[in-house]
Design a protein around this motif. Structure first.
Motif, PDB file in Angstrom:
ATOM      1  N   HIS A  55       0.811  -1.215   0.000  1.00 36.49           N
ATOM      2  CA  HIS A  55       0.000   0.000   0.000  1.00 36.49           C
ATOM      3  C   HIS A  55       0.843   1.262   0.000  1.00 36.49           C
ATOM      4  O   HIS A  55       0.478   2.269  -0.588  1.00 36.49           O
ATOM      5  CB  HIS A  55      -0.921   0.011   1.223  1.00 36.49           C
ATOM      6  N   ASN A  56       1.985   1.228   0.673  1.00 35.48           N
ATOM      7  CA  ASN A  56       2.711   2.475   0.886  1.00 35.48           C
ATOM      8  C   ASN A  56       4.119   2.489   0.312  1.00 35.48           C
ATOM      9  O   ASN A  56       4.645   3.541  -0.024  1.00 35.48           O
ATOM     10  CB  ASN A  56       2.806   2.763   2.403  1.00 35.48           C
ATOM     11  N   ALA A  57       4.738   1.315   0.207  1.00 33.49           N
ATOM     12  CA  ALA A  57       6.146   1.294  -0.189  1.00 33.49           C
ATOM     13  C   ALA A  57       6.298   1.551  -1.678  1.00 33.49           C
ATOM     14  O   ALA A  57       5.491   1.133  -2.485  1.00 33.49           O
ATOM     15  CB  ALA A  57       6.769  -0.059   0.161  1.00 33.49           C
ATOM     16  N   ALA A  58       7.348   2.250  -2.041  1.00 33.18           N
ATOM     17  CA  ALA A  58       7.671   2.504  -3.440  1.00 33.18           C
ATOM     18  C   ALA A  58       9.159   2.289  -3.635  1.00 33.18           C
ATOM     19  O   ALA A  58       9.973   2.752  -2.838  1.00 33.18           O
ATOM     20  CB  ALA A  58       7.275   3.918  -3.850  1.00 33.18           C
ATOM     21  N   VAL A  59       9.519   1.585  -4.678  1.00 31.09           N
ATOM     22  CA  VAL A  59      10.926   1.283  -4.957  1.00 31.09           C
ATOM     23  C   VAL A  59      11.307   1.929  -6.273  1.00 31.09           C
ATOM     24  O   VAL A  59      10.579   1.830  -7.263  1.00 31.09           O
ATOM     25  CB  VAL A  59      11.157  -0.247  -5.033  1.00 31.09           C
ATOM     26  N   MET A  60      12.420   2.618  -6.288  1.00 31.06           N
ATOM     27  CA  MET A  60      12.900   3.239  -7.512  1.00 31.06           C
ATOM     28  C   MET A  60      13.552   2.173  -8.403  1.00 31.06           C
ATOM     29  O   MET A  60      14.470   1.473  -7.973  1.00 31.06           O
ATOM     30  CB  MET A  60      13.926   4.334  -7.200  1.00 31.06           C
ATOM     31  N   VAL A  61      13.044   2.040  -9.634  1.00 33.53           N
ATOM     32  CA  VAL A  61      13.596   1.096 -10.594  1.00 33.53           C
ATOM     33  C   VAL A  61      14.242   1.895 -11.716  1.00 33.53           C
ATOM     34  O   VAL A  61      13.573   2.704 -12.371  1.00 33.53           O
ATOM     35  CB  VAL A  61      12.502   0.173 -11.167  1.00 33.53           C
ATOM     36  N   LYS A  62      15.514   1.704 -11.927  1.00 29.50           N
ATOM     37  CA  LYS A  62      16.224   2.447 -12.953  1.00 29.50           C
ATOM     38  C   LYS A  62      15.981   1.842 -14.331  1.00 29.50           C
ATOM     39  O   LYS A  62      15.925   0.632 -14.478  1.00 29.50           O
ATOM     40  CB  LYS A  62      17.726   2.450 -12.662  1.00 29.50           C
ATOM     41  N   SER A  63      15.822   2.707 -15.321  1.00 24.14           N
ATOM     42  CA  SER A  63      15.724   2.234 -16.696  1.00 24.14           C
ATOM     43  C   SER A  63      17.079   1.676 -17.114  1.00 24.14           C
ATOM     44  O   SER A  63      18.122   2.119 -16.623  1.00 24.14           O
ATOM     45  CB  SER A  63      15.325   3.388 -17.628  1.00 24.14           C
ATOM     46  N   PRO A  64      17.081   0.688 -18.010  1.00 21.89           N
ATOM     47  CA  PRO A  64      18.364   0.136 -18.468  1.00 21.89           C
ATOM     48  C   PRO A  64      19.256   1.233 -19.037  1.00 21.89           C
ATOM     49  O   PRO A  64      18.792   2.122 -19.750  1.00 21.89           O
ATOM     50  CB  PRO A  64      17.941  -0.856 -19.556  1.00 21.89           C
ATOM     51  N   ARG A  65      20.514   1.165 -18.691  1.00 27.70           N
ATOM     52  CA  ARG A  65      21.452   2.183 -19.148  1.00 27.70           C
ATOM     53  C   ARG A  65      21.789   1.961 -20.622  1.00 27.70           C
ATOM     54  O   ARG A  65      22.119   0.841 -21.027  1.00 27.70           O
ATOM     55  CB  ARG A  65      22.722   2.141 -18.312  1.00 27.70           C
ATOM     56  N   LEU A  66      21.730   3.019 -21.383  1.00 27.35           N
ATOM     57  CA  LEU A  66      22.060   2.921 -22.802  1.00 27.35           C
ATOM     58  C   LEU A  66      23.557   2.843 -23.003  1.00 27.35           C
ATOM     59  O   LEU A  66      24.321   3.501 -22.287  1.00 27.35           O
ATOM     60  CB  LEU A  66      21.532   4.146 -23.555  1.00 27.35           C
ATOM     61  N   PRO A  67      24.006   2.049 -23.972  1.00 26.70           N
ATOM     62  CA  PRO A  67      25.436   2.070 -24.303  1.00 26.70           C
ATOM     63  C   PRO A  67      25.793   3.410 -24.927  1.00 26.70           C
ATOM     64  O   PRO A  67      24.947   4.103 -25.490  1.00 26.70           O
ATOM     65  CB  PRO A  67      25.569   0.931 -25.319  1.00 26.70           C
ATOM     66  N   SER A  68      27.049   3.766 -24.815  1.00 24.69           N
ATOM     67  CA  SER A  68      27.503   5.030 -25.394  1.00 24.69           C
ATOM     68  C   SER A  68      27.511   4.942 -26.918  1.00 24.69           C
ATOM     69  O   SER A  68      27.806   3.887 -27.482  1.00 24.69           O
ATOM     70  CB  SER A  68      28.914   5.362 -24.899  1.00 24.69           C
ATOM     71  N   PRO A  69      27.203   6.050 -27.606  1.00 22.50           N
ATOM     72  CA  PRO A  69      27.329   6.046 -29.066  1.00 22.50           C
ATOM     73  C   PRO A  69      28.778   5.810 -29.477  1.00 22.50           C
ATOM     74  O   PRO A  69      29.702   6.083 -28.710  1.00 22.50           O
ATOM     75  CB  PRO A  69      26.872   7.463 -29.464  1.00 22.50           C
ATOM     76  N   LEU A  70      28.958   5.307 -30.675  1.00 22.12           N
ATOM     77  CA  LEU A  70      30.313   5.094 -31.191  1.00 22.12           C
ATOM     78  C   LEU A  70      31.058   6.429 -31.259  1.00 22.12           C
ATOM     79  O   LEU A  70      30.456   7.475 -31.488  1.00 22.12           O
ATOM     80  CB  LEU A  70      30.250   4.476 -32.587  1.00 22.12           C
ATOM     81  N   PRO A  71      32.369   6.397 -31.070  1.00 24.46           N
ATOM     82  CA  PRO A  71      33.143   7.642 -31.163  1.00 24.46           C
ATOM     83  C   PRO A  71      33.129   8.217 -32.575  1.00 24.46           C
ATOM     84  O   PRO A  71      32.813   7.532 -33.552  1.00 24.46           O
ATOM     85  CB  PRO A  71      34.547   7.207 -30.748  1.00 24.46           C
ATOM     86  N   TYR A  72      33.503   9.465 -32.659  1.00 26.18           N
ATOM     87  CA  TYR A  72      33.435  10.212 -33.925  1.00 26.18           C
ATOM     88  C   TYR A  72      34.165   9.498 -35.058  1.00 26.18           C
ATOM     89  O   TYR A  72      33.632   9.364 -36.166  1.00 26.18           O
ATOM     90  CB  TYR A  72      34.024  11.606 -33.709  1.00 26.18           C
TER      91      TYR A  72
END
Length: 231
Positions: free
Chosen positions: A7-24
């Motif tokens: 009823h009261n508890a809430a847990v923060m769920v992180k979205s999956p982390r995106l990989p970094s774009p390829l370098p220039y």
């Protein structure tokens, strides 16, 4: 993102982390090869002017380009301006496009957008994304296709092919099409921006296919970090 427990508890769920774009430097190498394999990429939808492009792209939702081209061949021969389309009428438009998905609603949209173009834009297609997106049946992707292919702006129209390729190659990773669009704009070198979405969609359609990518004939194979490559 919050996920509630009890009823009261809430847990923060992180979205999956995106990989970094390829370098220039890797981006330059990839797009140089895509450019070499297809120097002048274009949309595979047939059109003769900005208006017929708007109609063709609006009709292409949940339909193939080949199917749309078959349906619009005779339609555009009879009606290649908003006023001609209105003169043709809803019943005739519906009959012309009845071979493609959702044809009844799409026919209504074609008539409605044609009427808006005549009444509010003097029969001309506007070169503004906001104005284009006011047209019935025209979303951001359709507007970006028109801005790019009809008016020469480096707008990025992200579909399922581009979303897949952008994430697999890490050229433009994103959780949704909007993130991928921004990633292309932020990371693809400026000199490739005009044709970037054309190269990516063609690559996704014919090489980097969803179920079984054709890695053996891929021109960017050794530059691509996708782990599940086919032999």
């Amino acid at each position: 993102m919050l996920r509630r427990h009890g009823h009261n508890a809430a847990v923060m769920v992180k979205s999956p982390r995106l990989p970094s774009p390829l370098p220039y430097s890797r981006q330059v190498a990839i797009f140089s090869r895509l450019q070499a394999s297809e120097p002048h990429p274009q949309t595979e939808l047939n059109f003769t002017n900005p208006y017929t492009l708007v109609v063709a792209v609006a009709l292409s939702a949940q339909a193939t380009d080949v199917g749309v081209n078959k349906a619009t061949k005779d339609l555009f021969a009879r009606a290649d301006t908003p006023q001609k389309m209105l003169d043709l009428g809803l019943e005739a438009v519906t009959d012309h496009i009845k071979t493609i998905g959702l044809f009844r609603q799409k026919a209504r949209n074609v008539i409605a957008l044609s009427r808006m173009l005549v009444e509010e834009f003097g029969g001309e297609v506007p070169d503004s994304r906001a104005a284009l997106m006011r047209l019935p049946g025209v979303g951001r992707k359709t507007a970006n296709v028109v801005l790019n292919s009809a008016f020469g702006y480096p707008a990025q129209a992200v579909d399922t092919h581009i979303f897949r390729v952008g994430n697999r190659t890490r050229v433009a990773p994103g959780r949704d099409v909007d993130e991928v669009e921004r990633a292309i704009e932020d990371n693809v070198p400026a000199r490739f921006q005009q044709d970037a979405h054309h190269w990516l969609i063609l690559h996704g359609r014919y090489i980097c296919q969803a179920r079984r990518p054709r890695c053996g004939v891929c021109p960017i194979n050794e530059l691509c970090p996708f782990e599940e490559k086919t032999a």
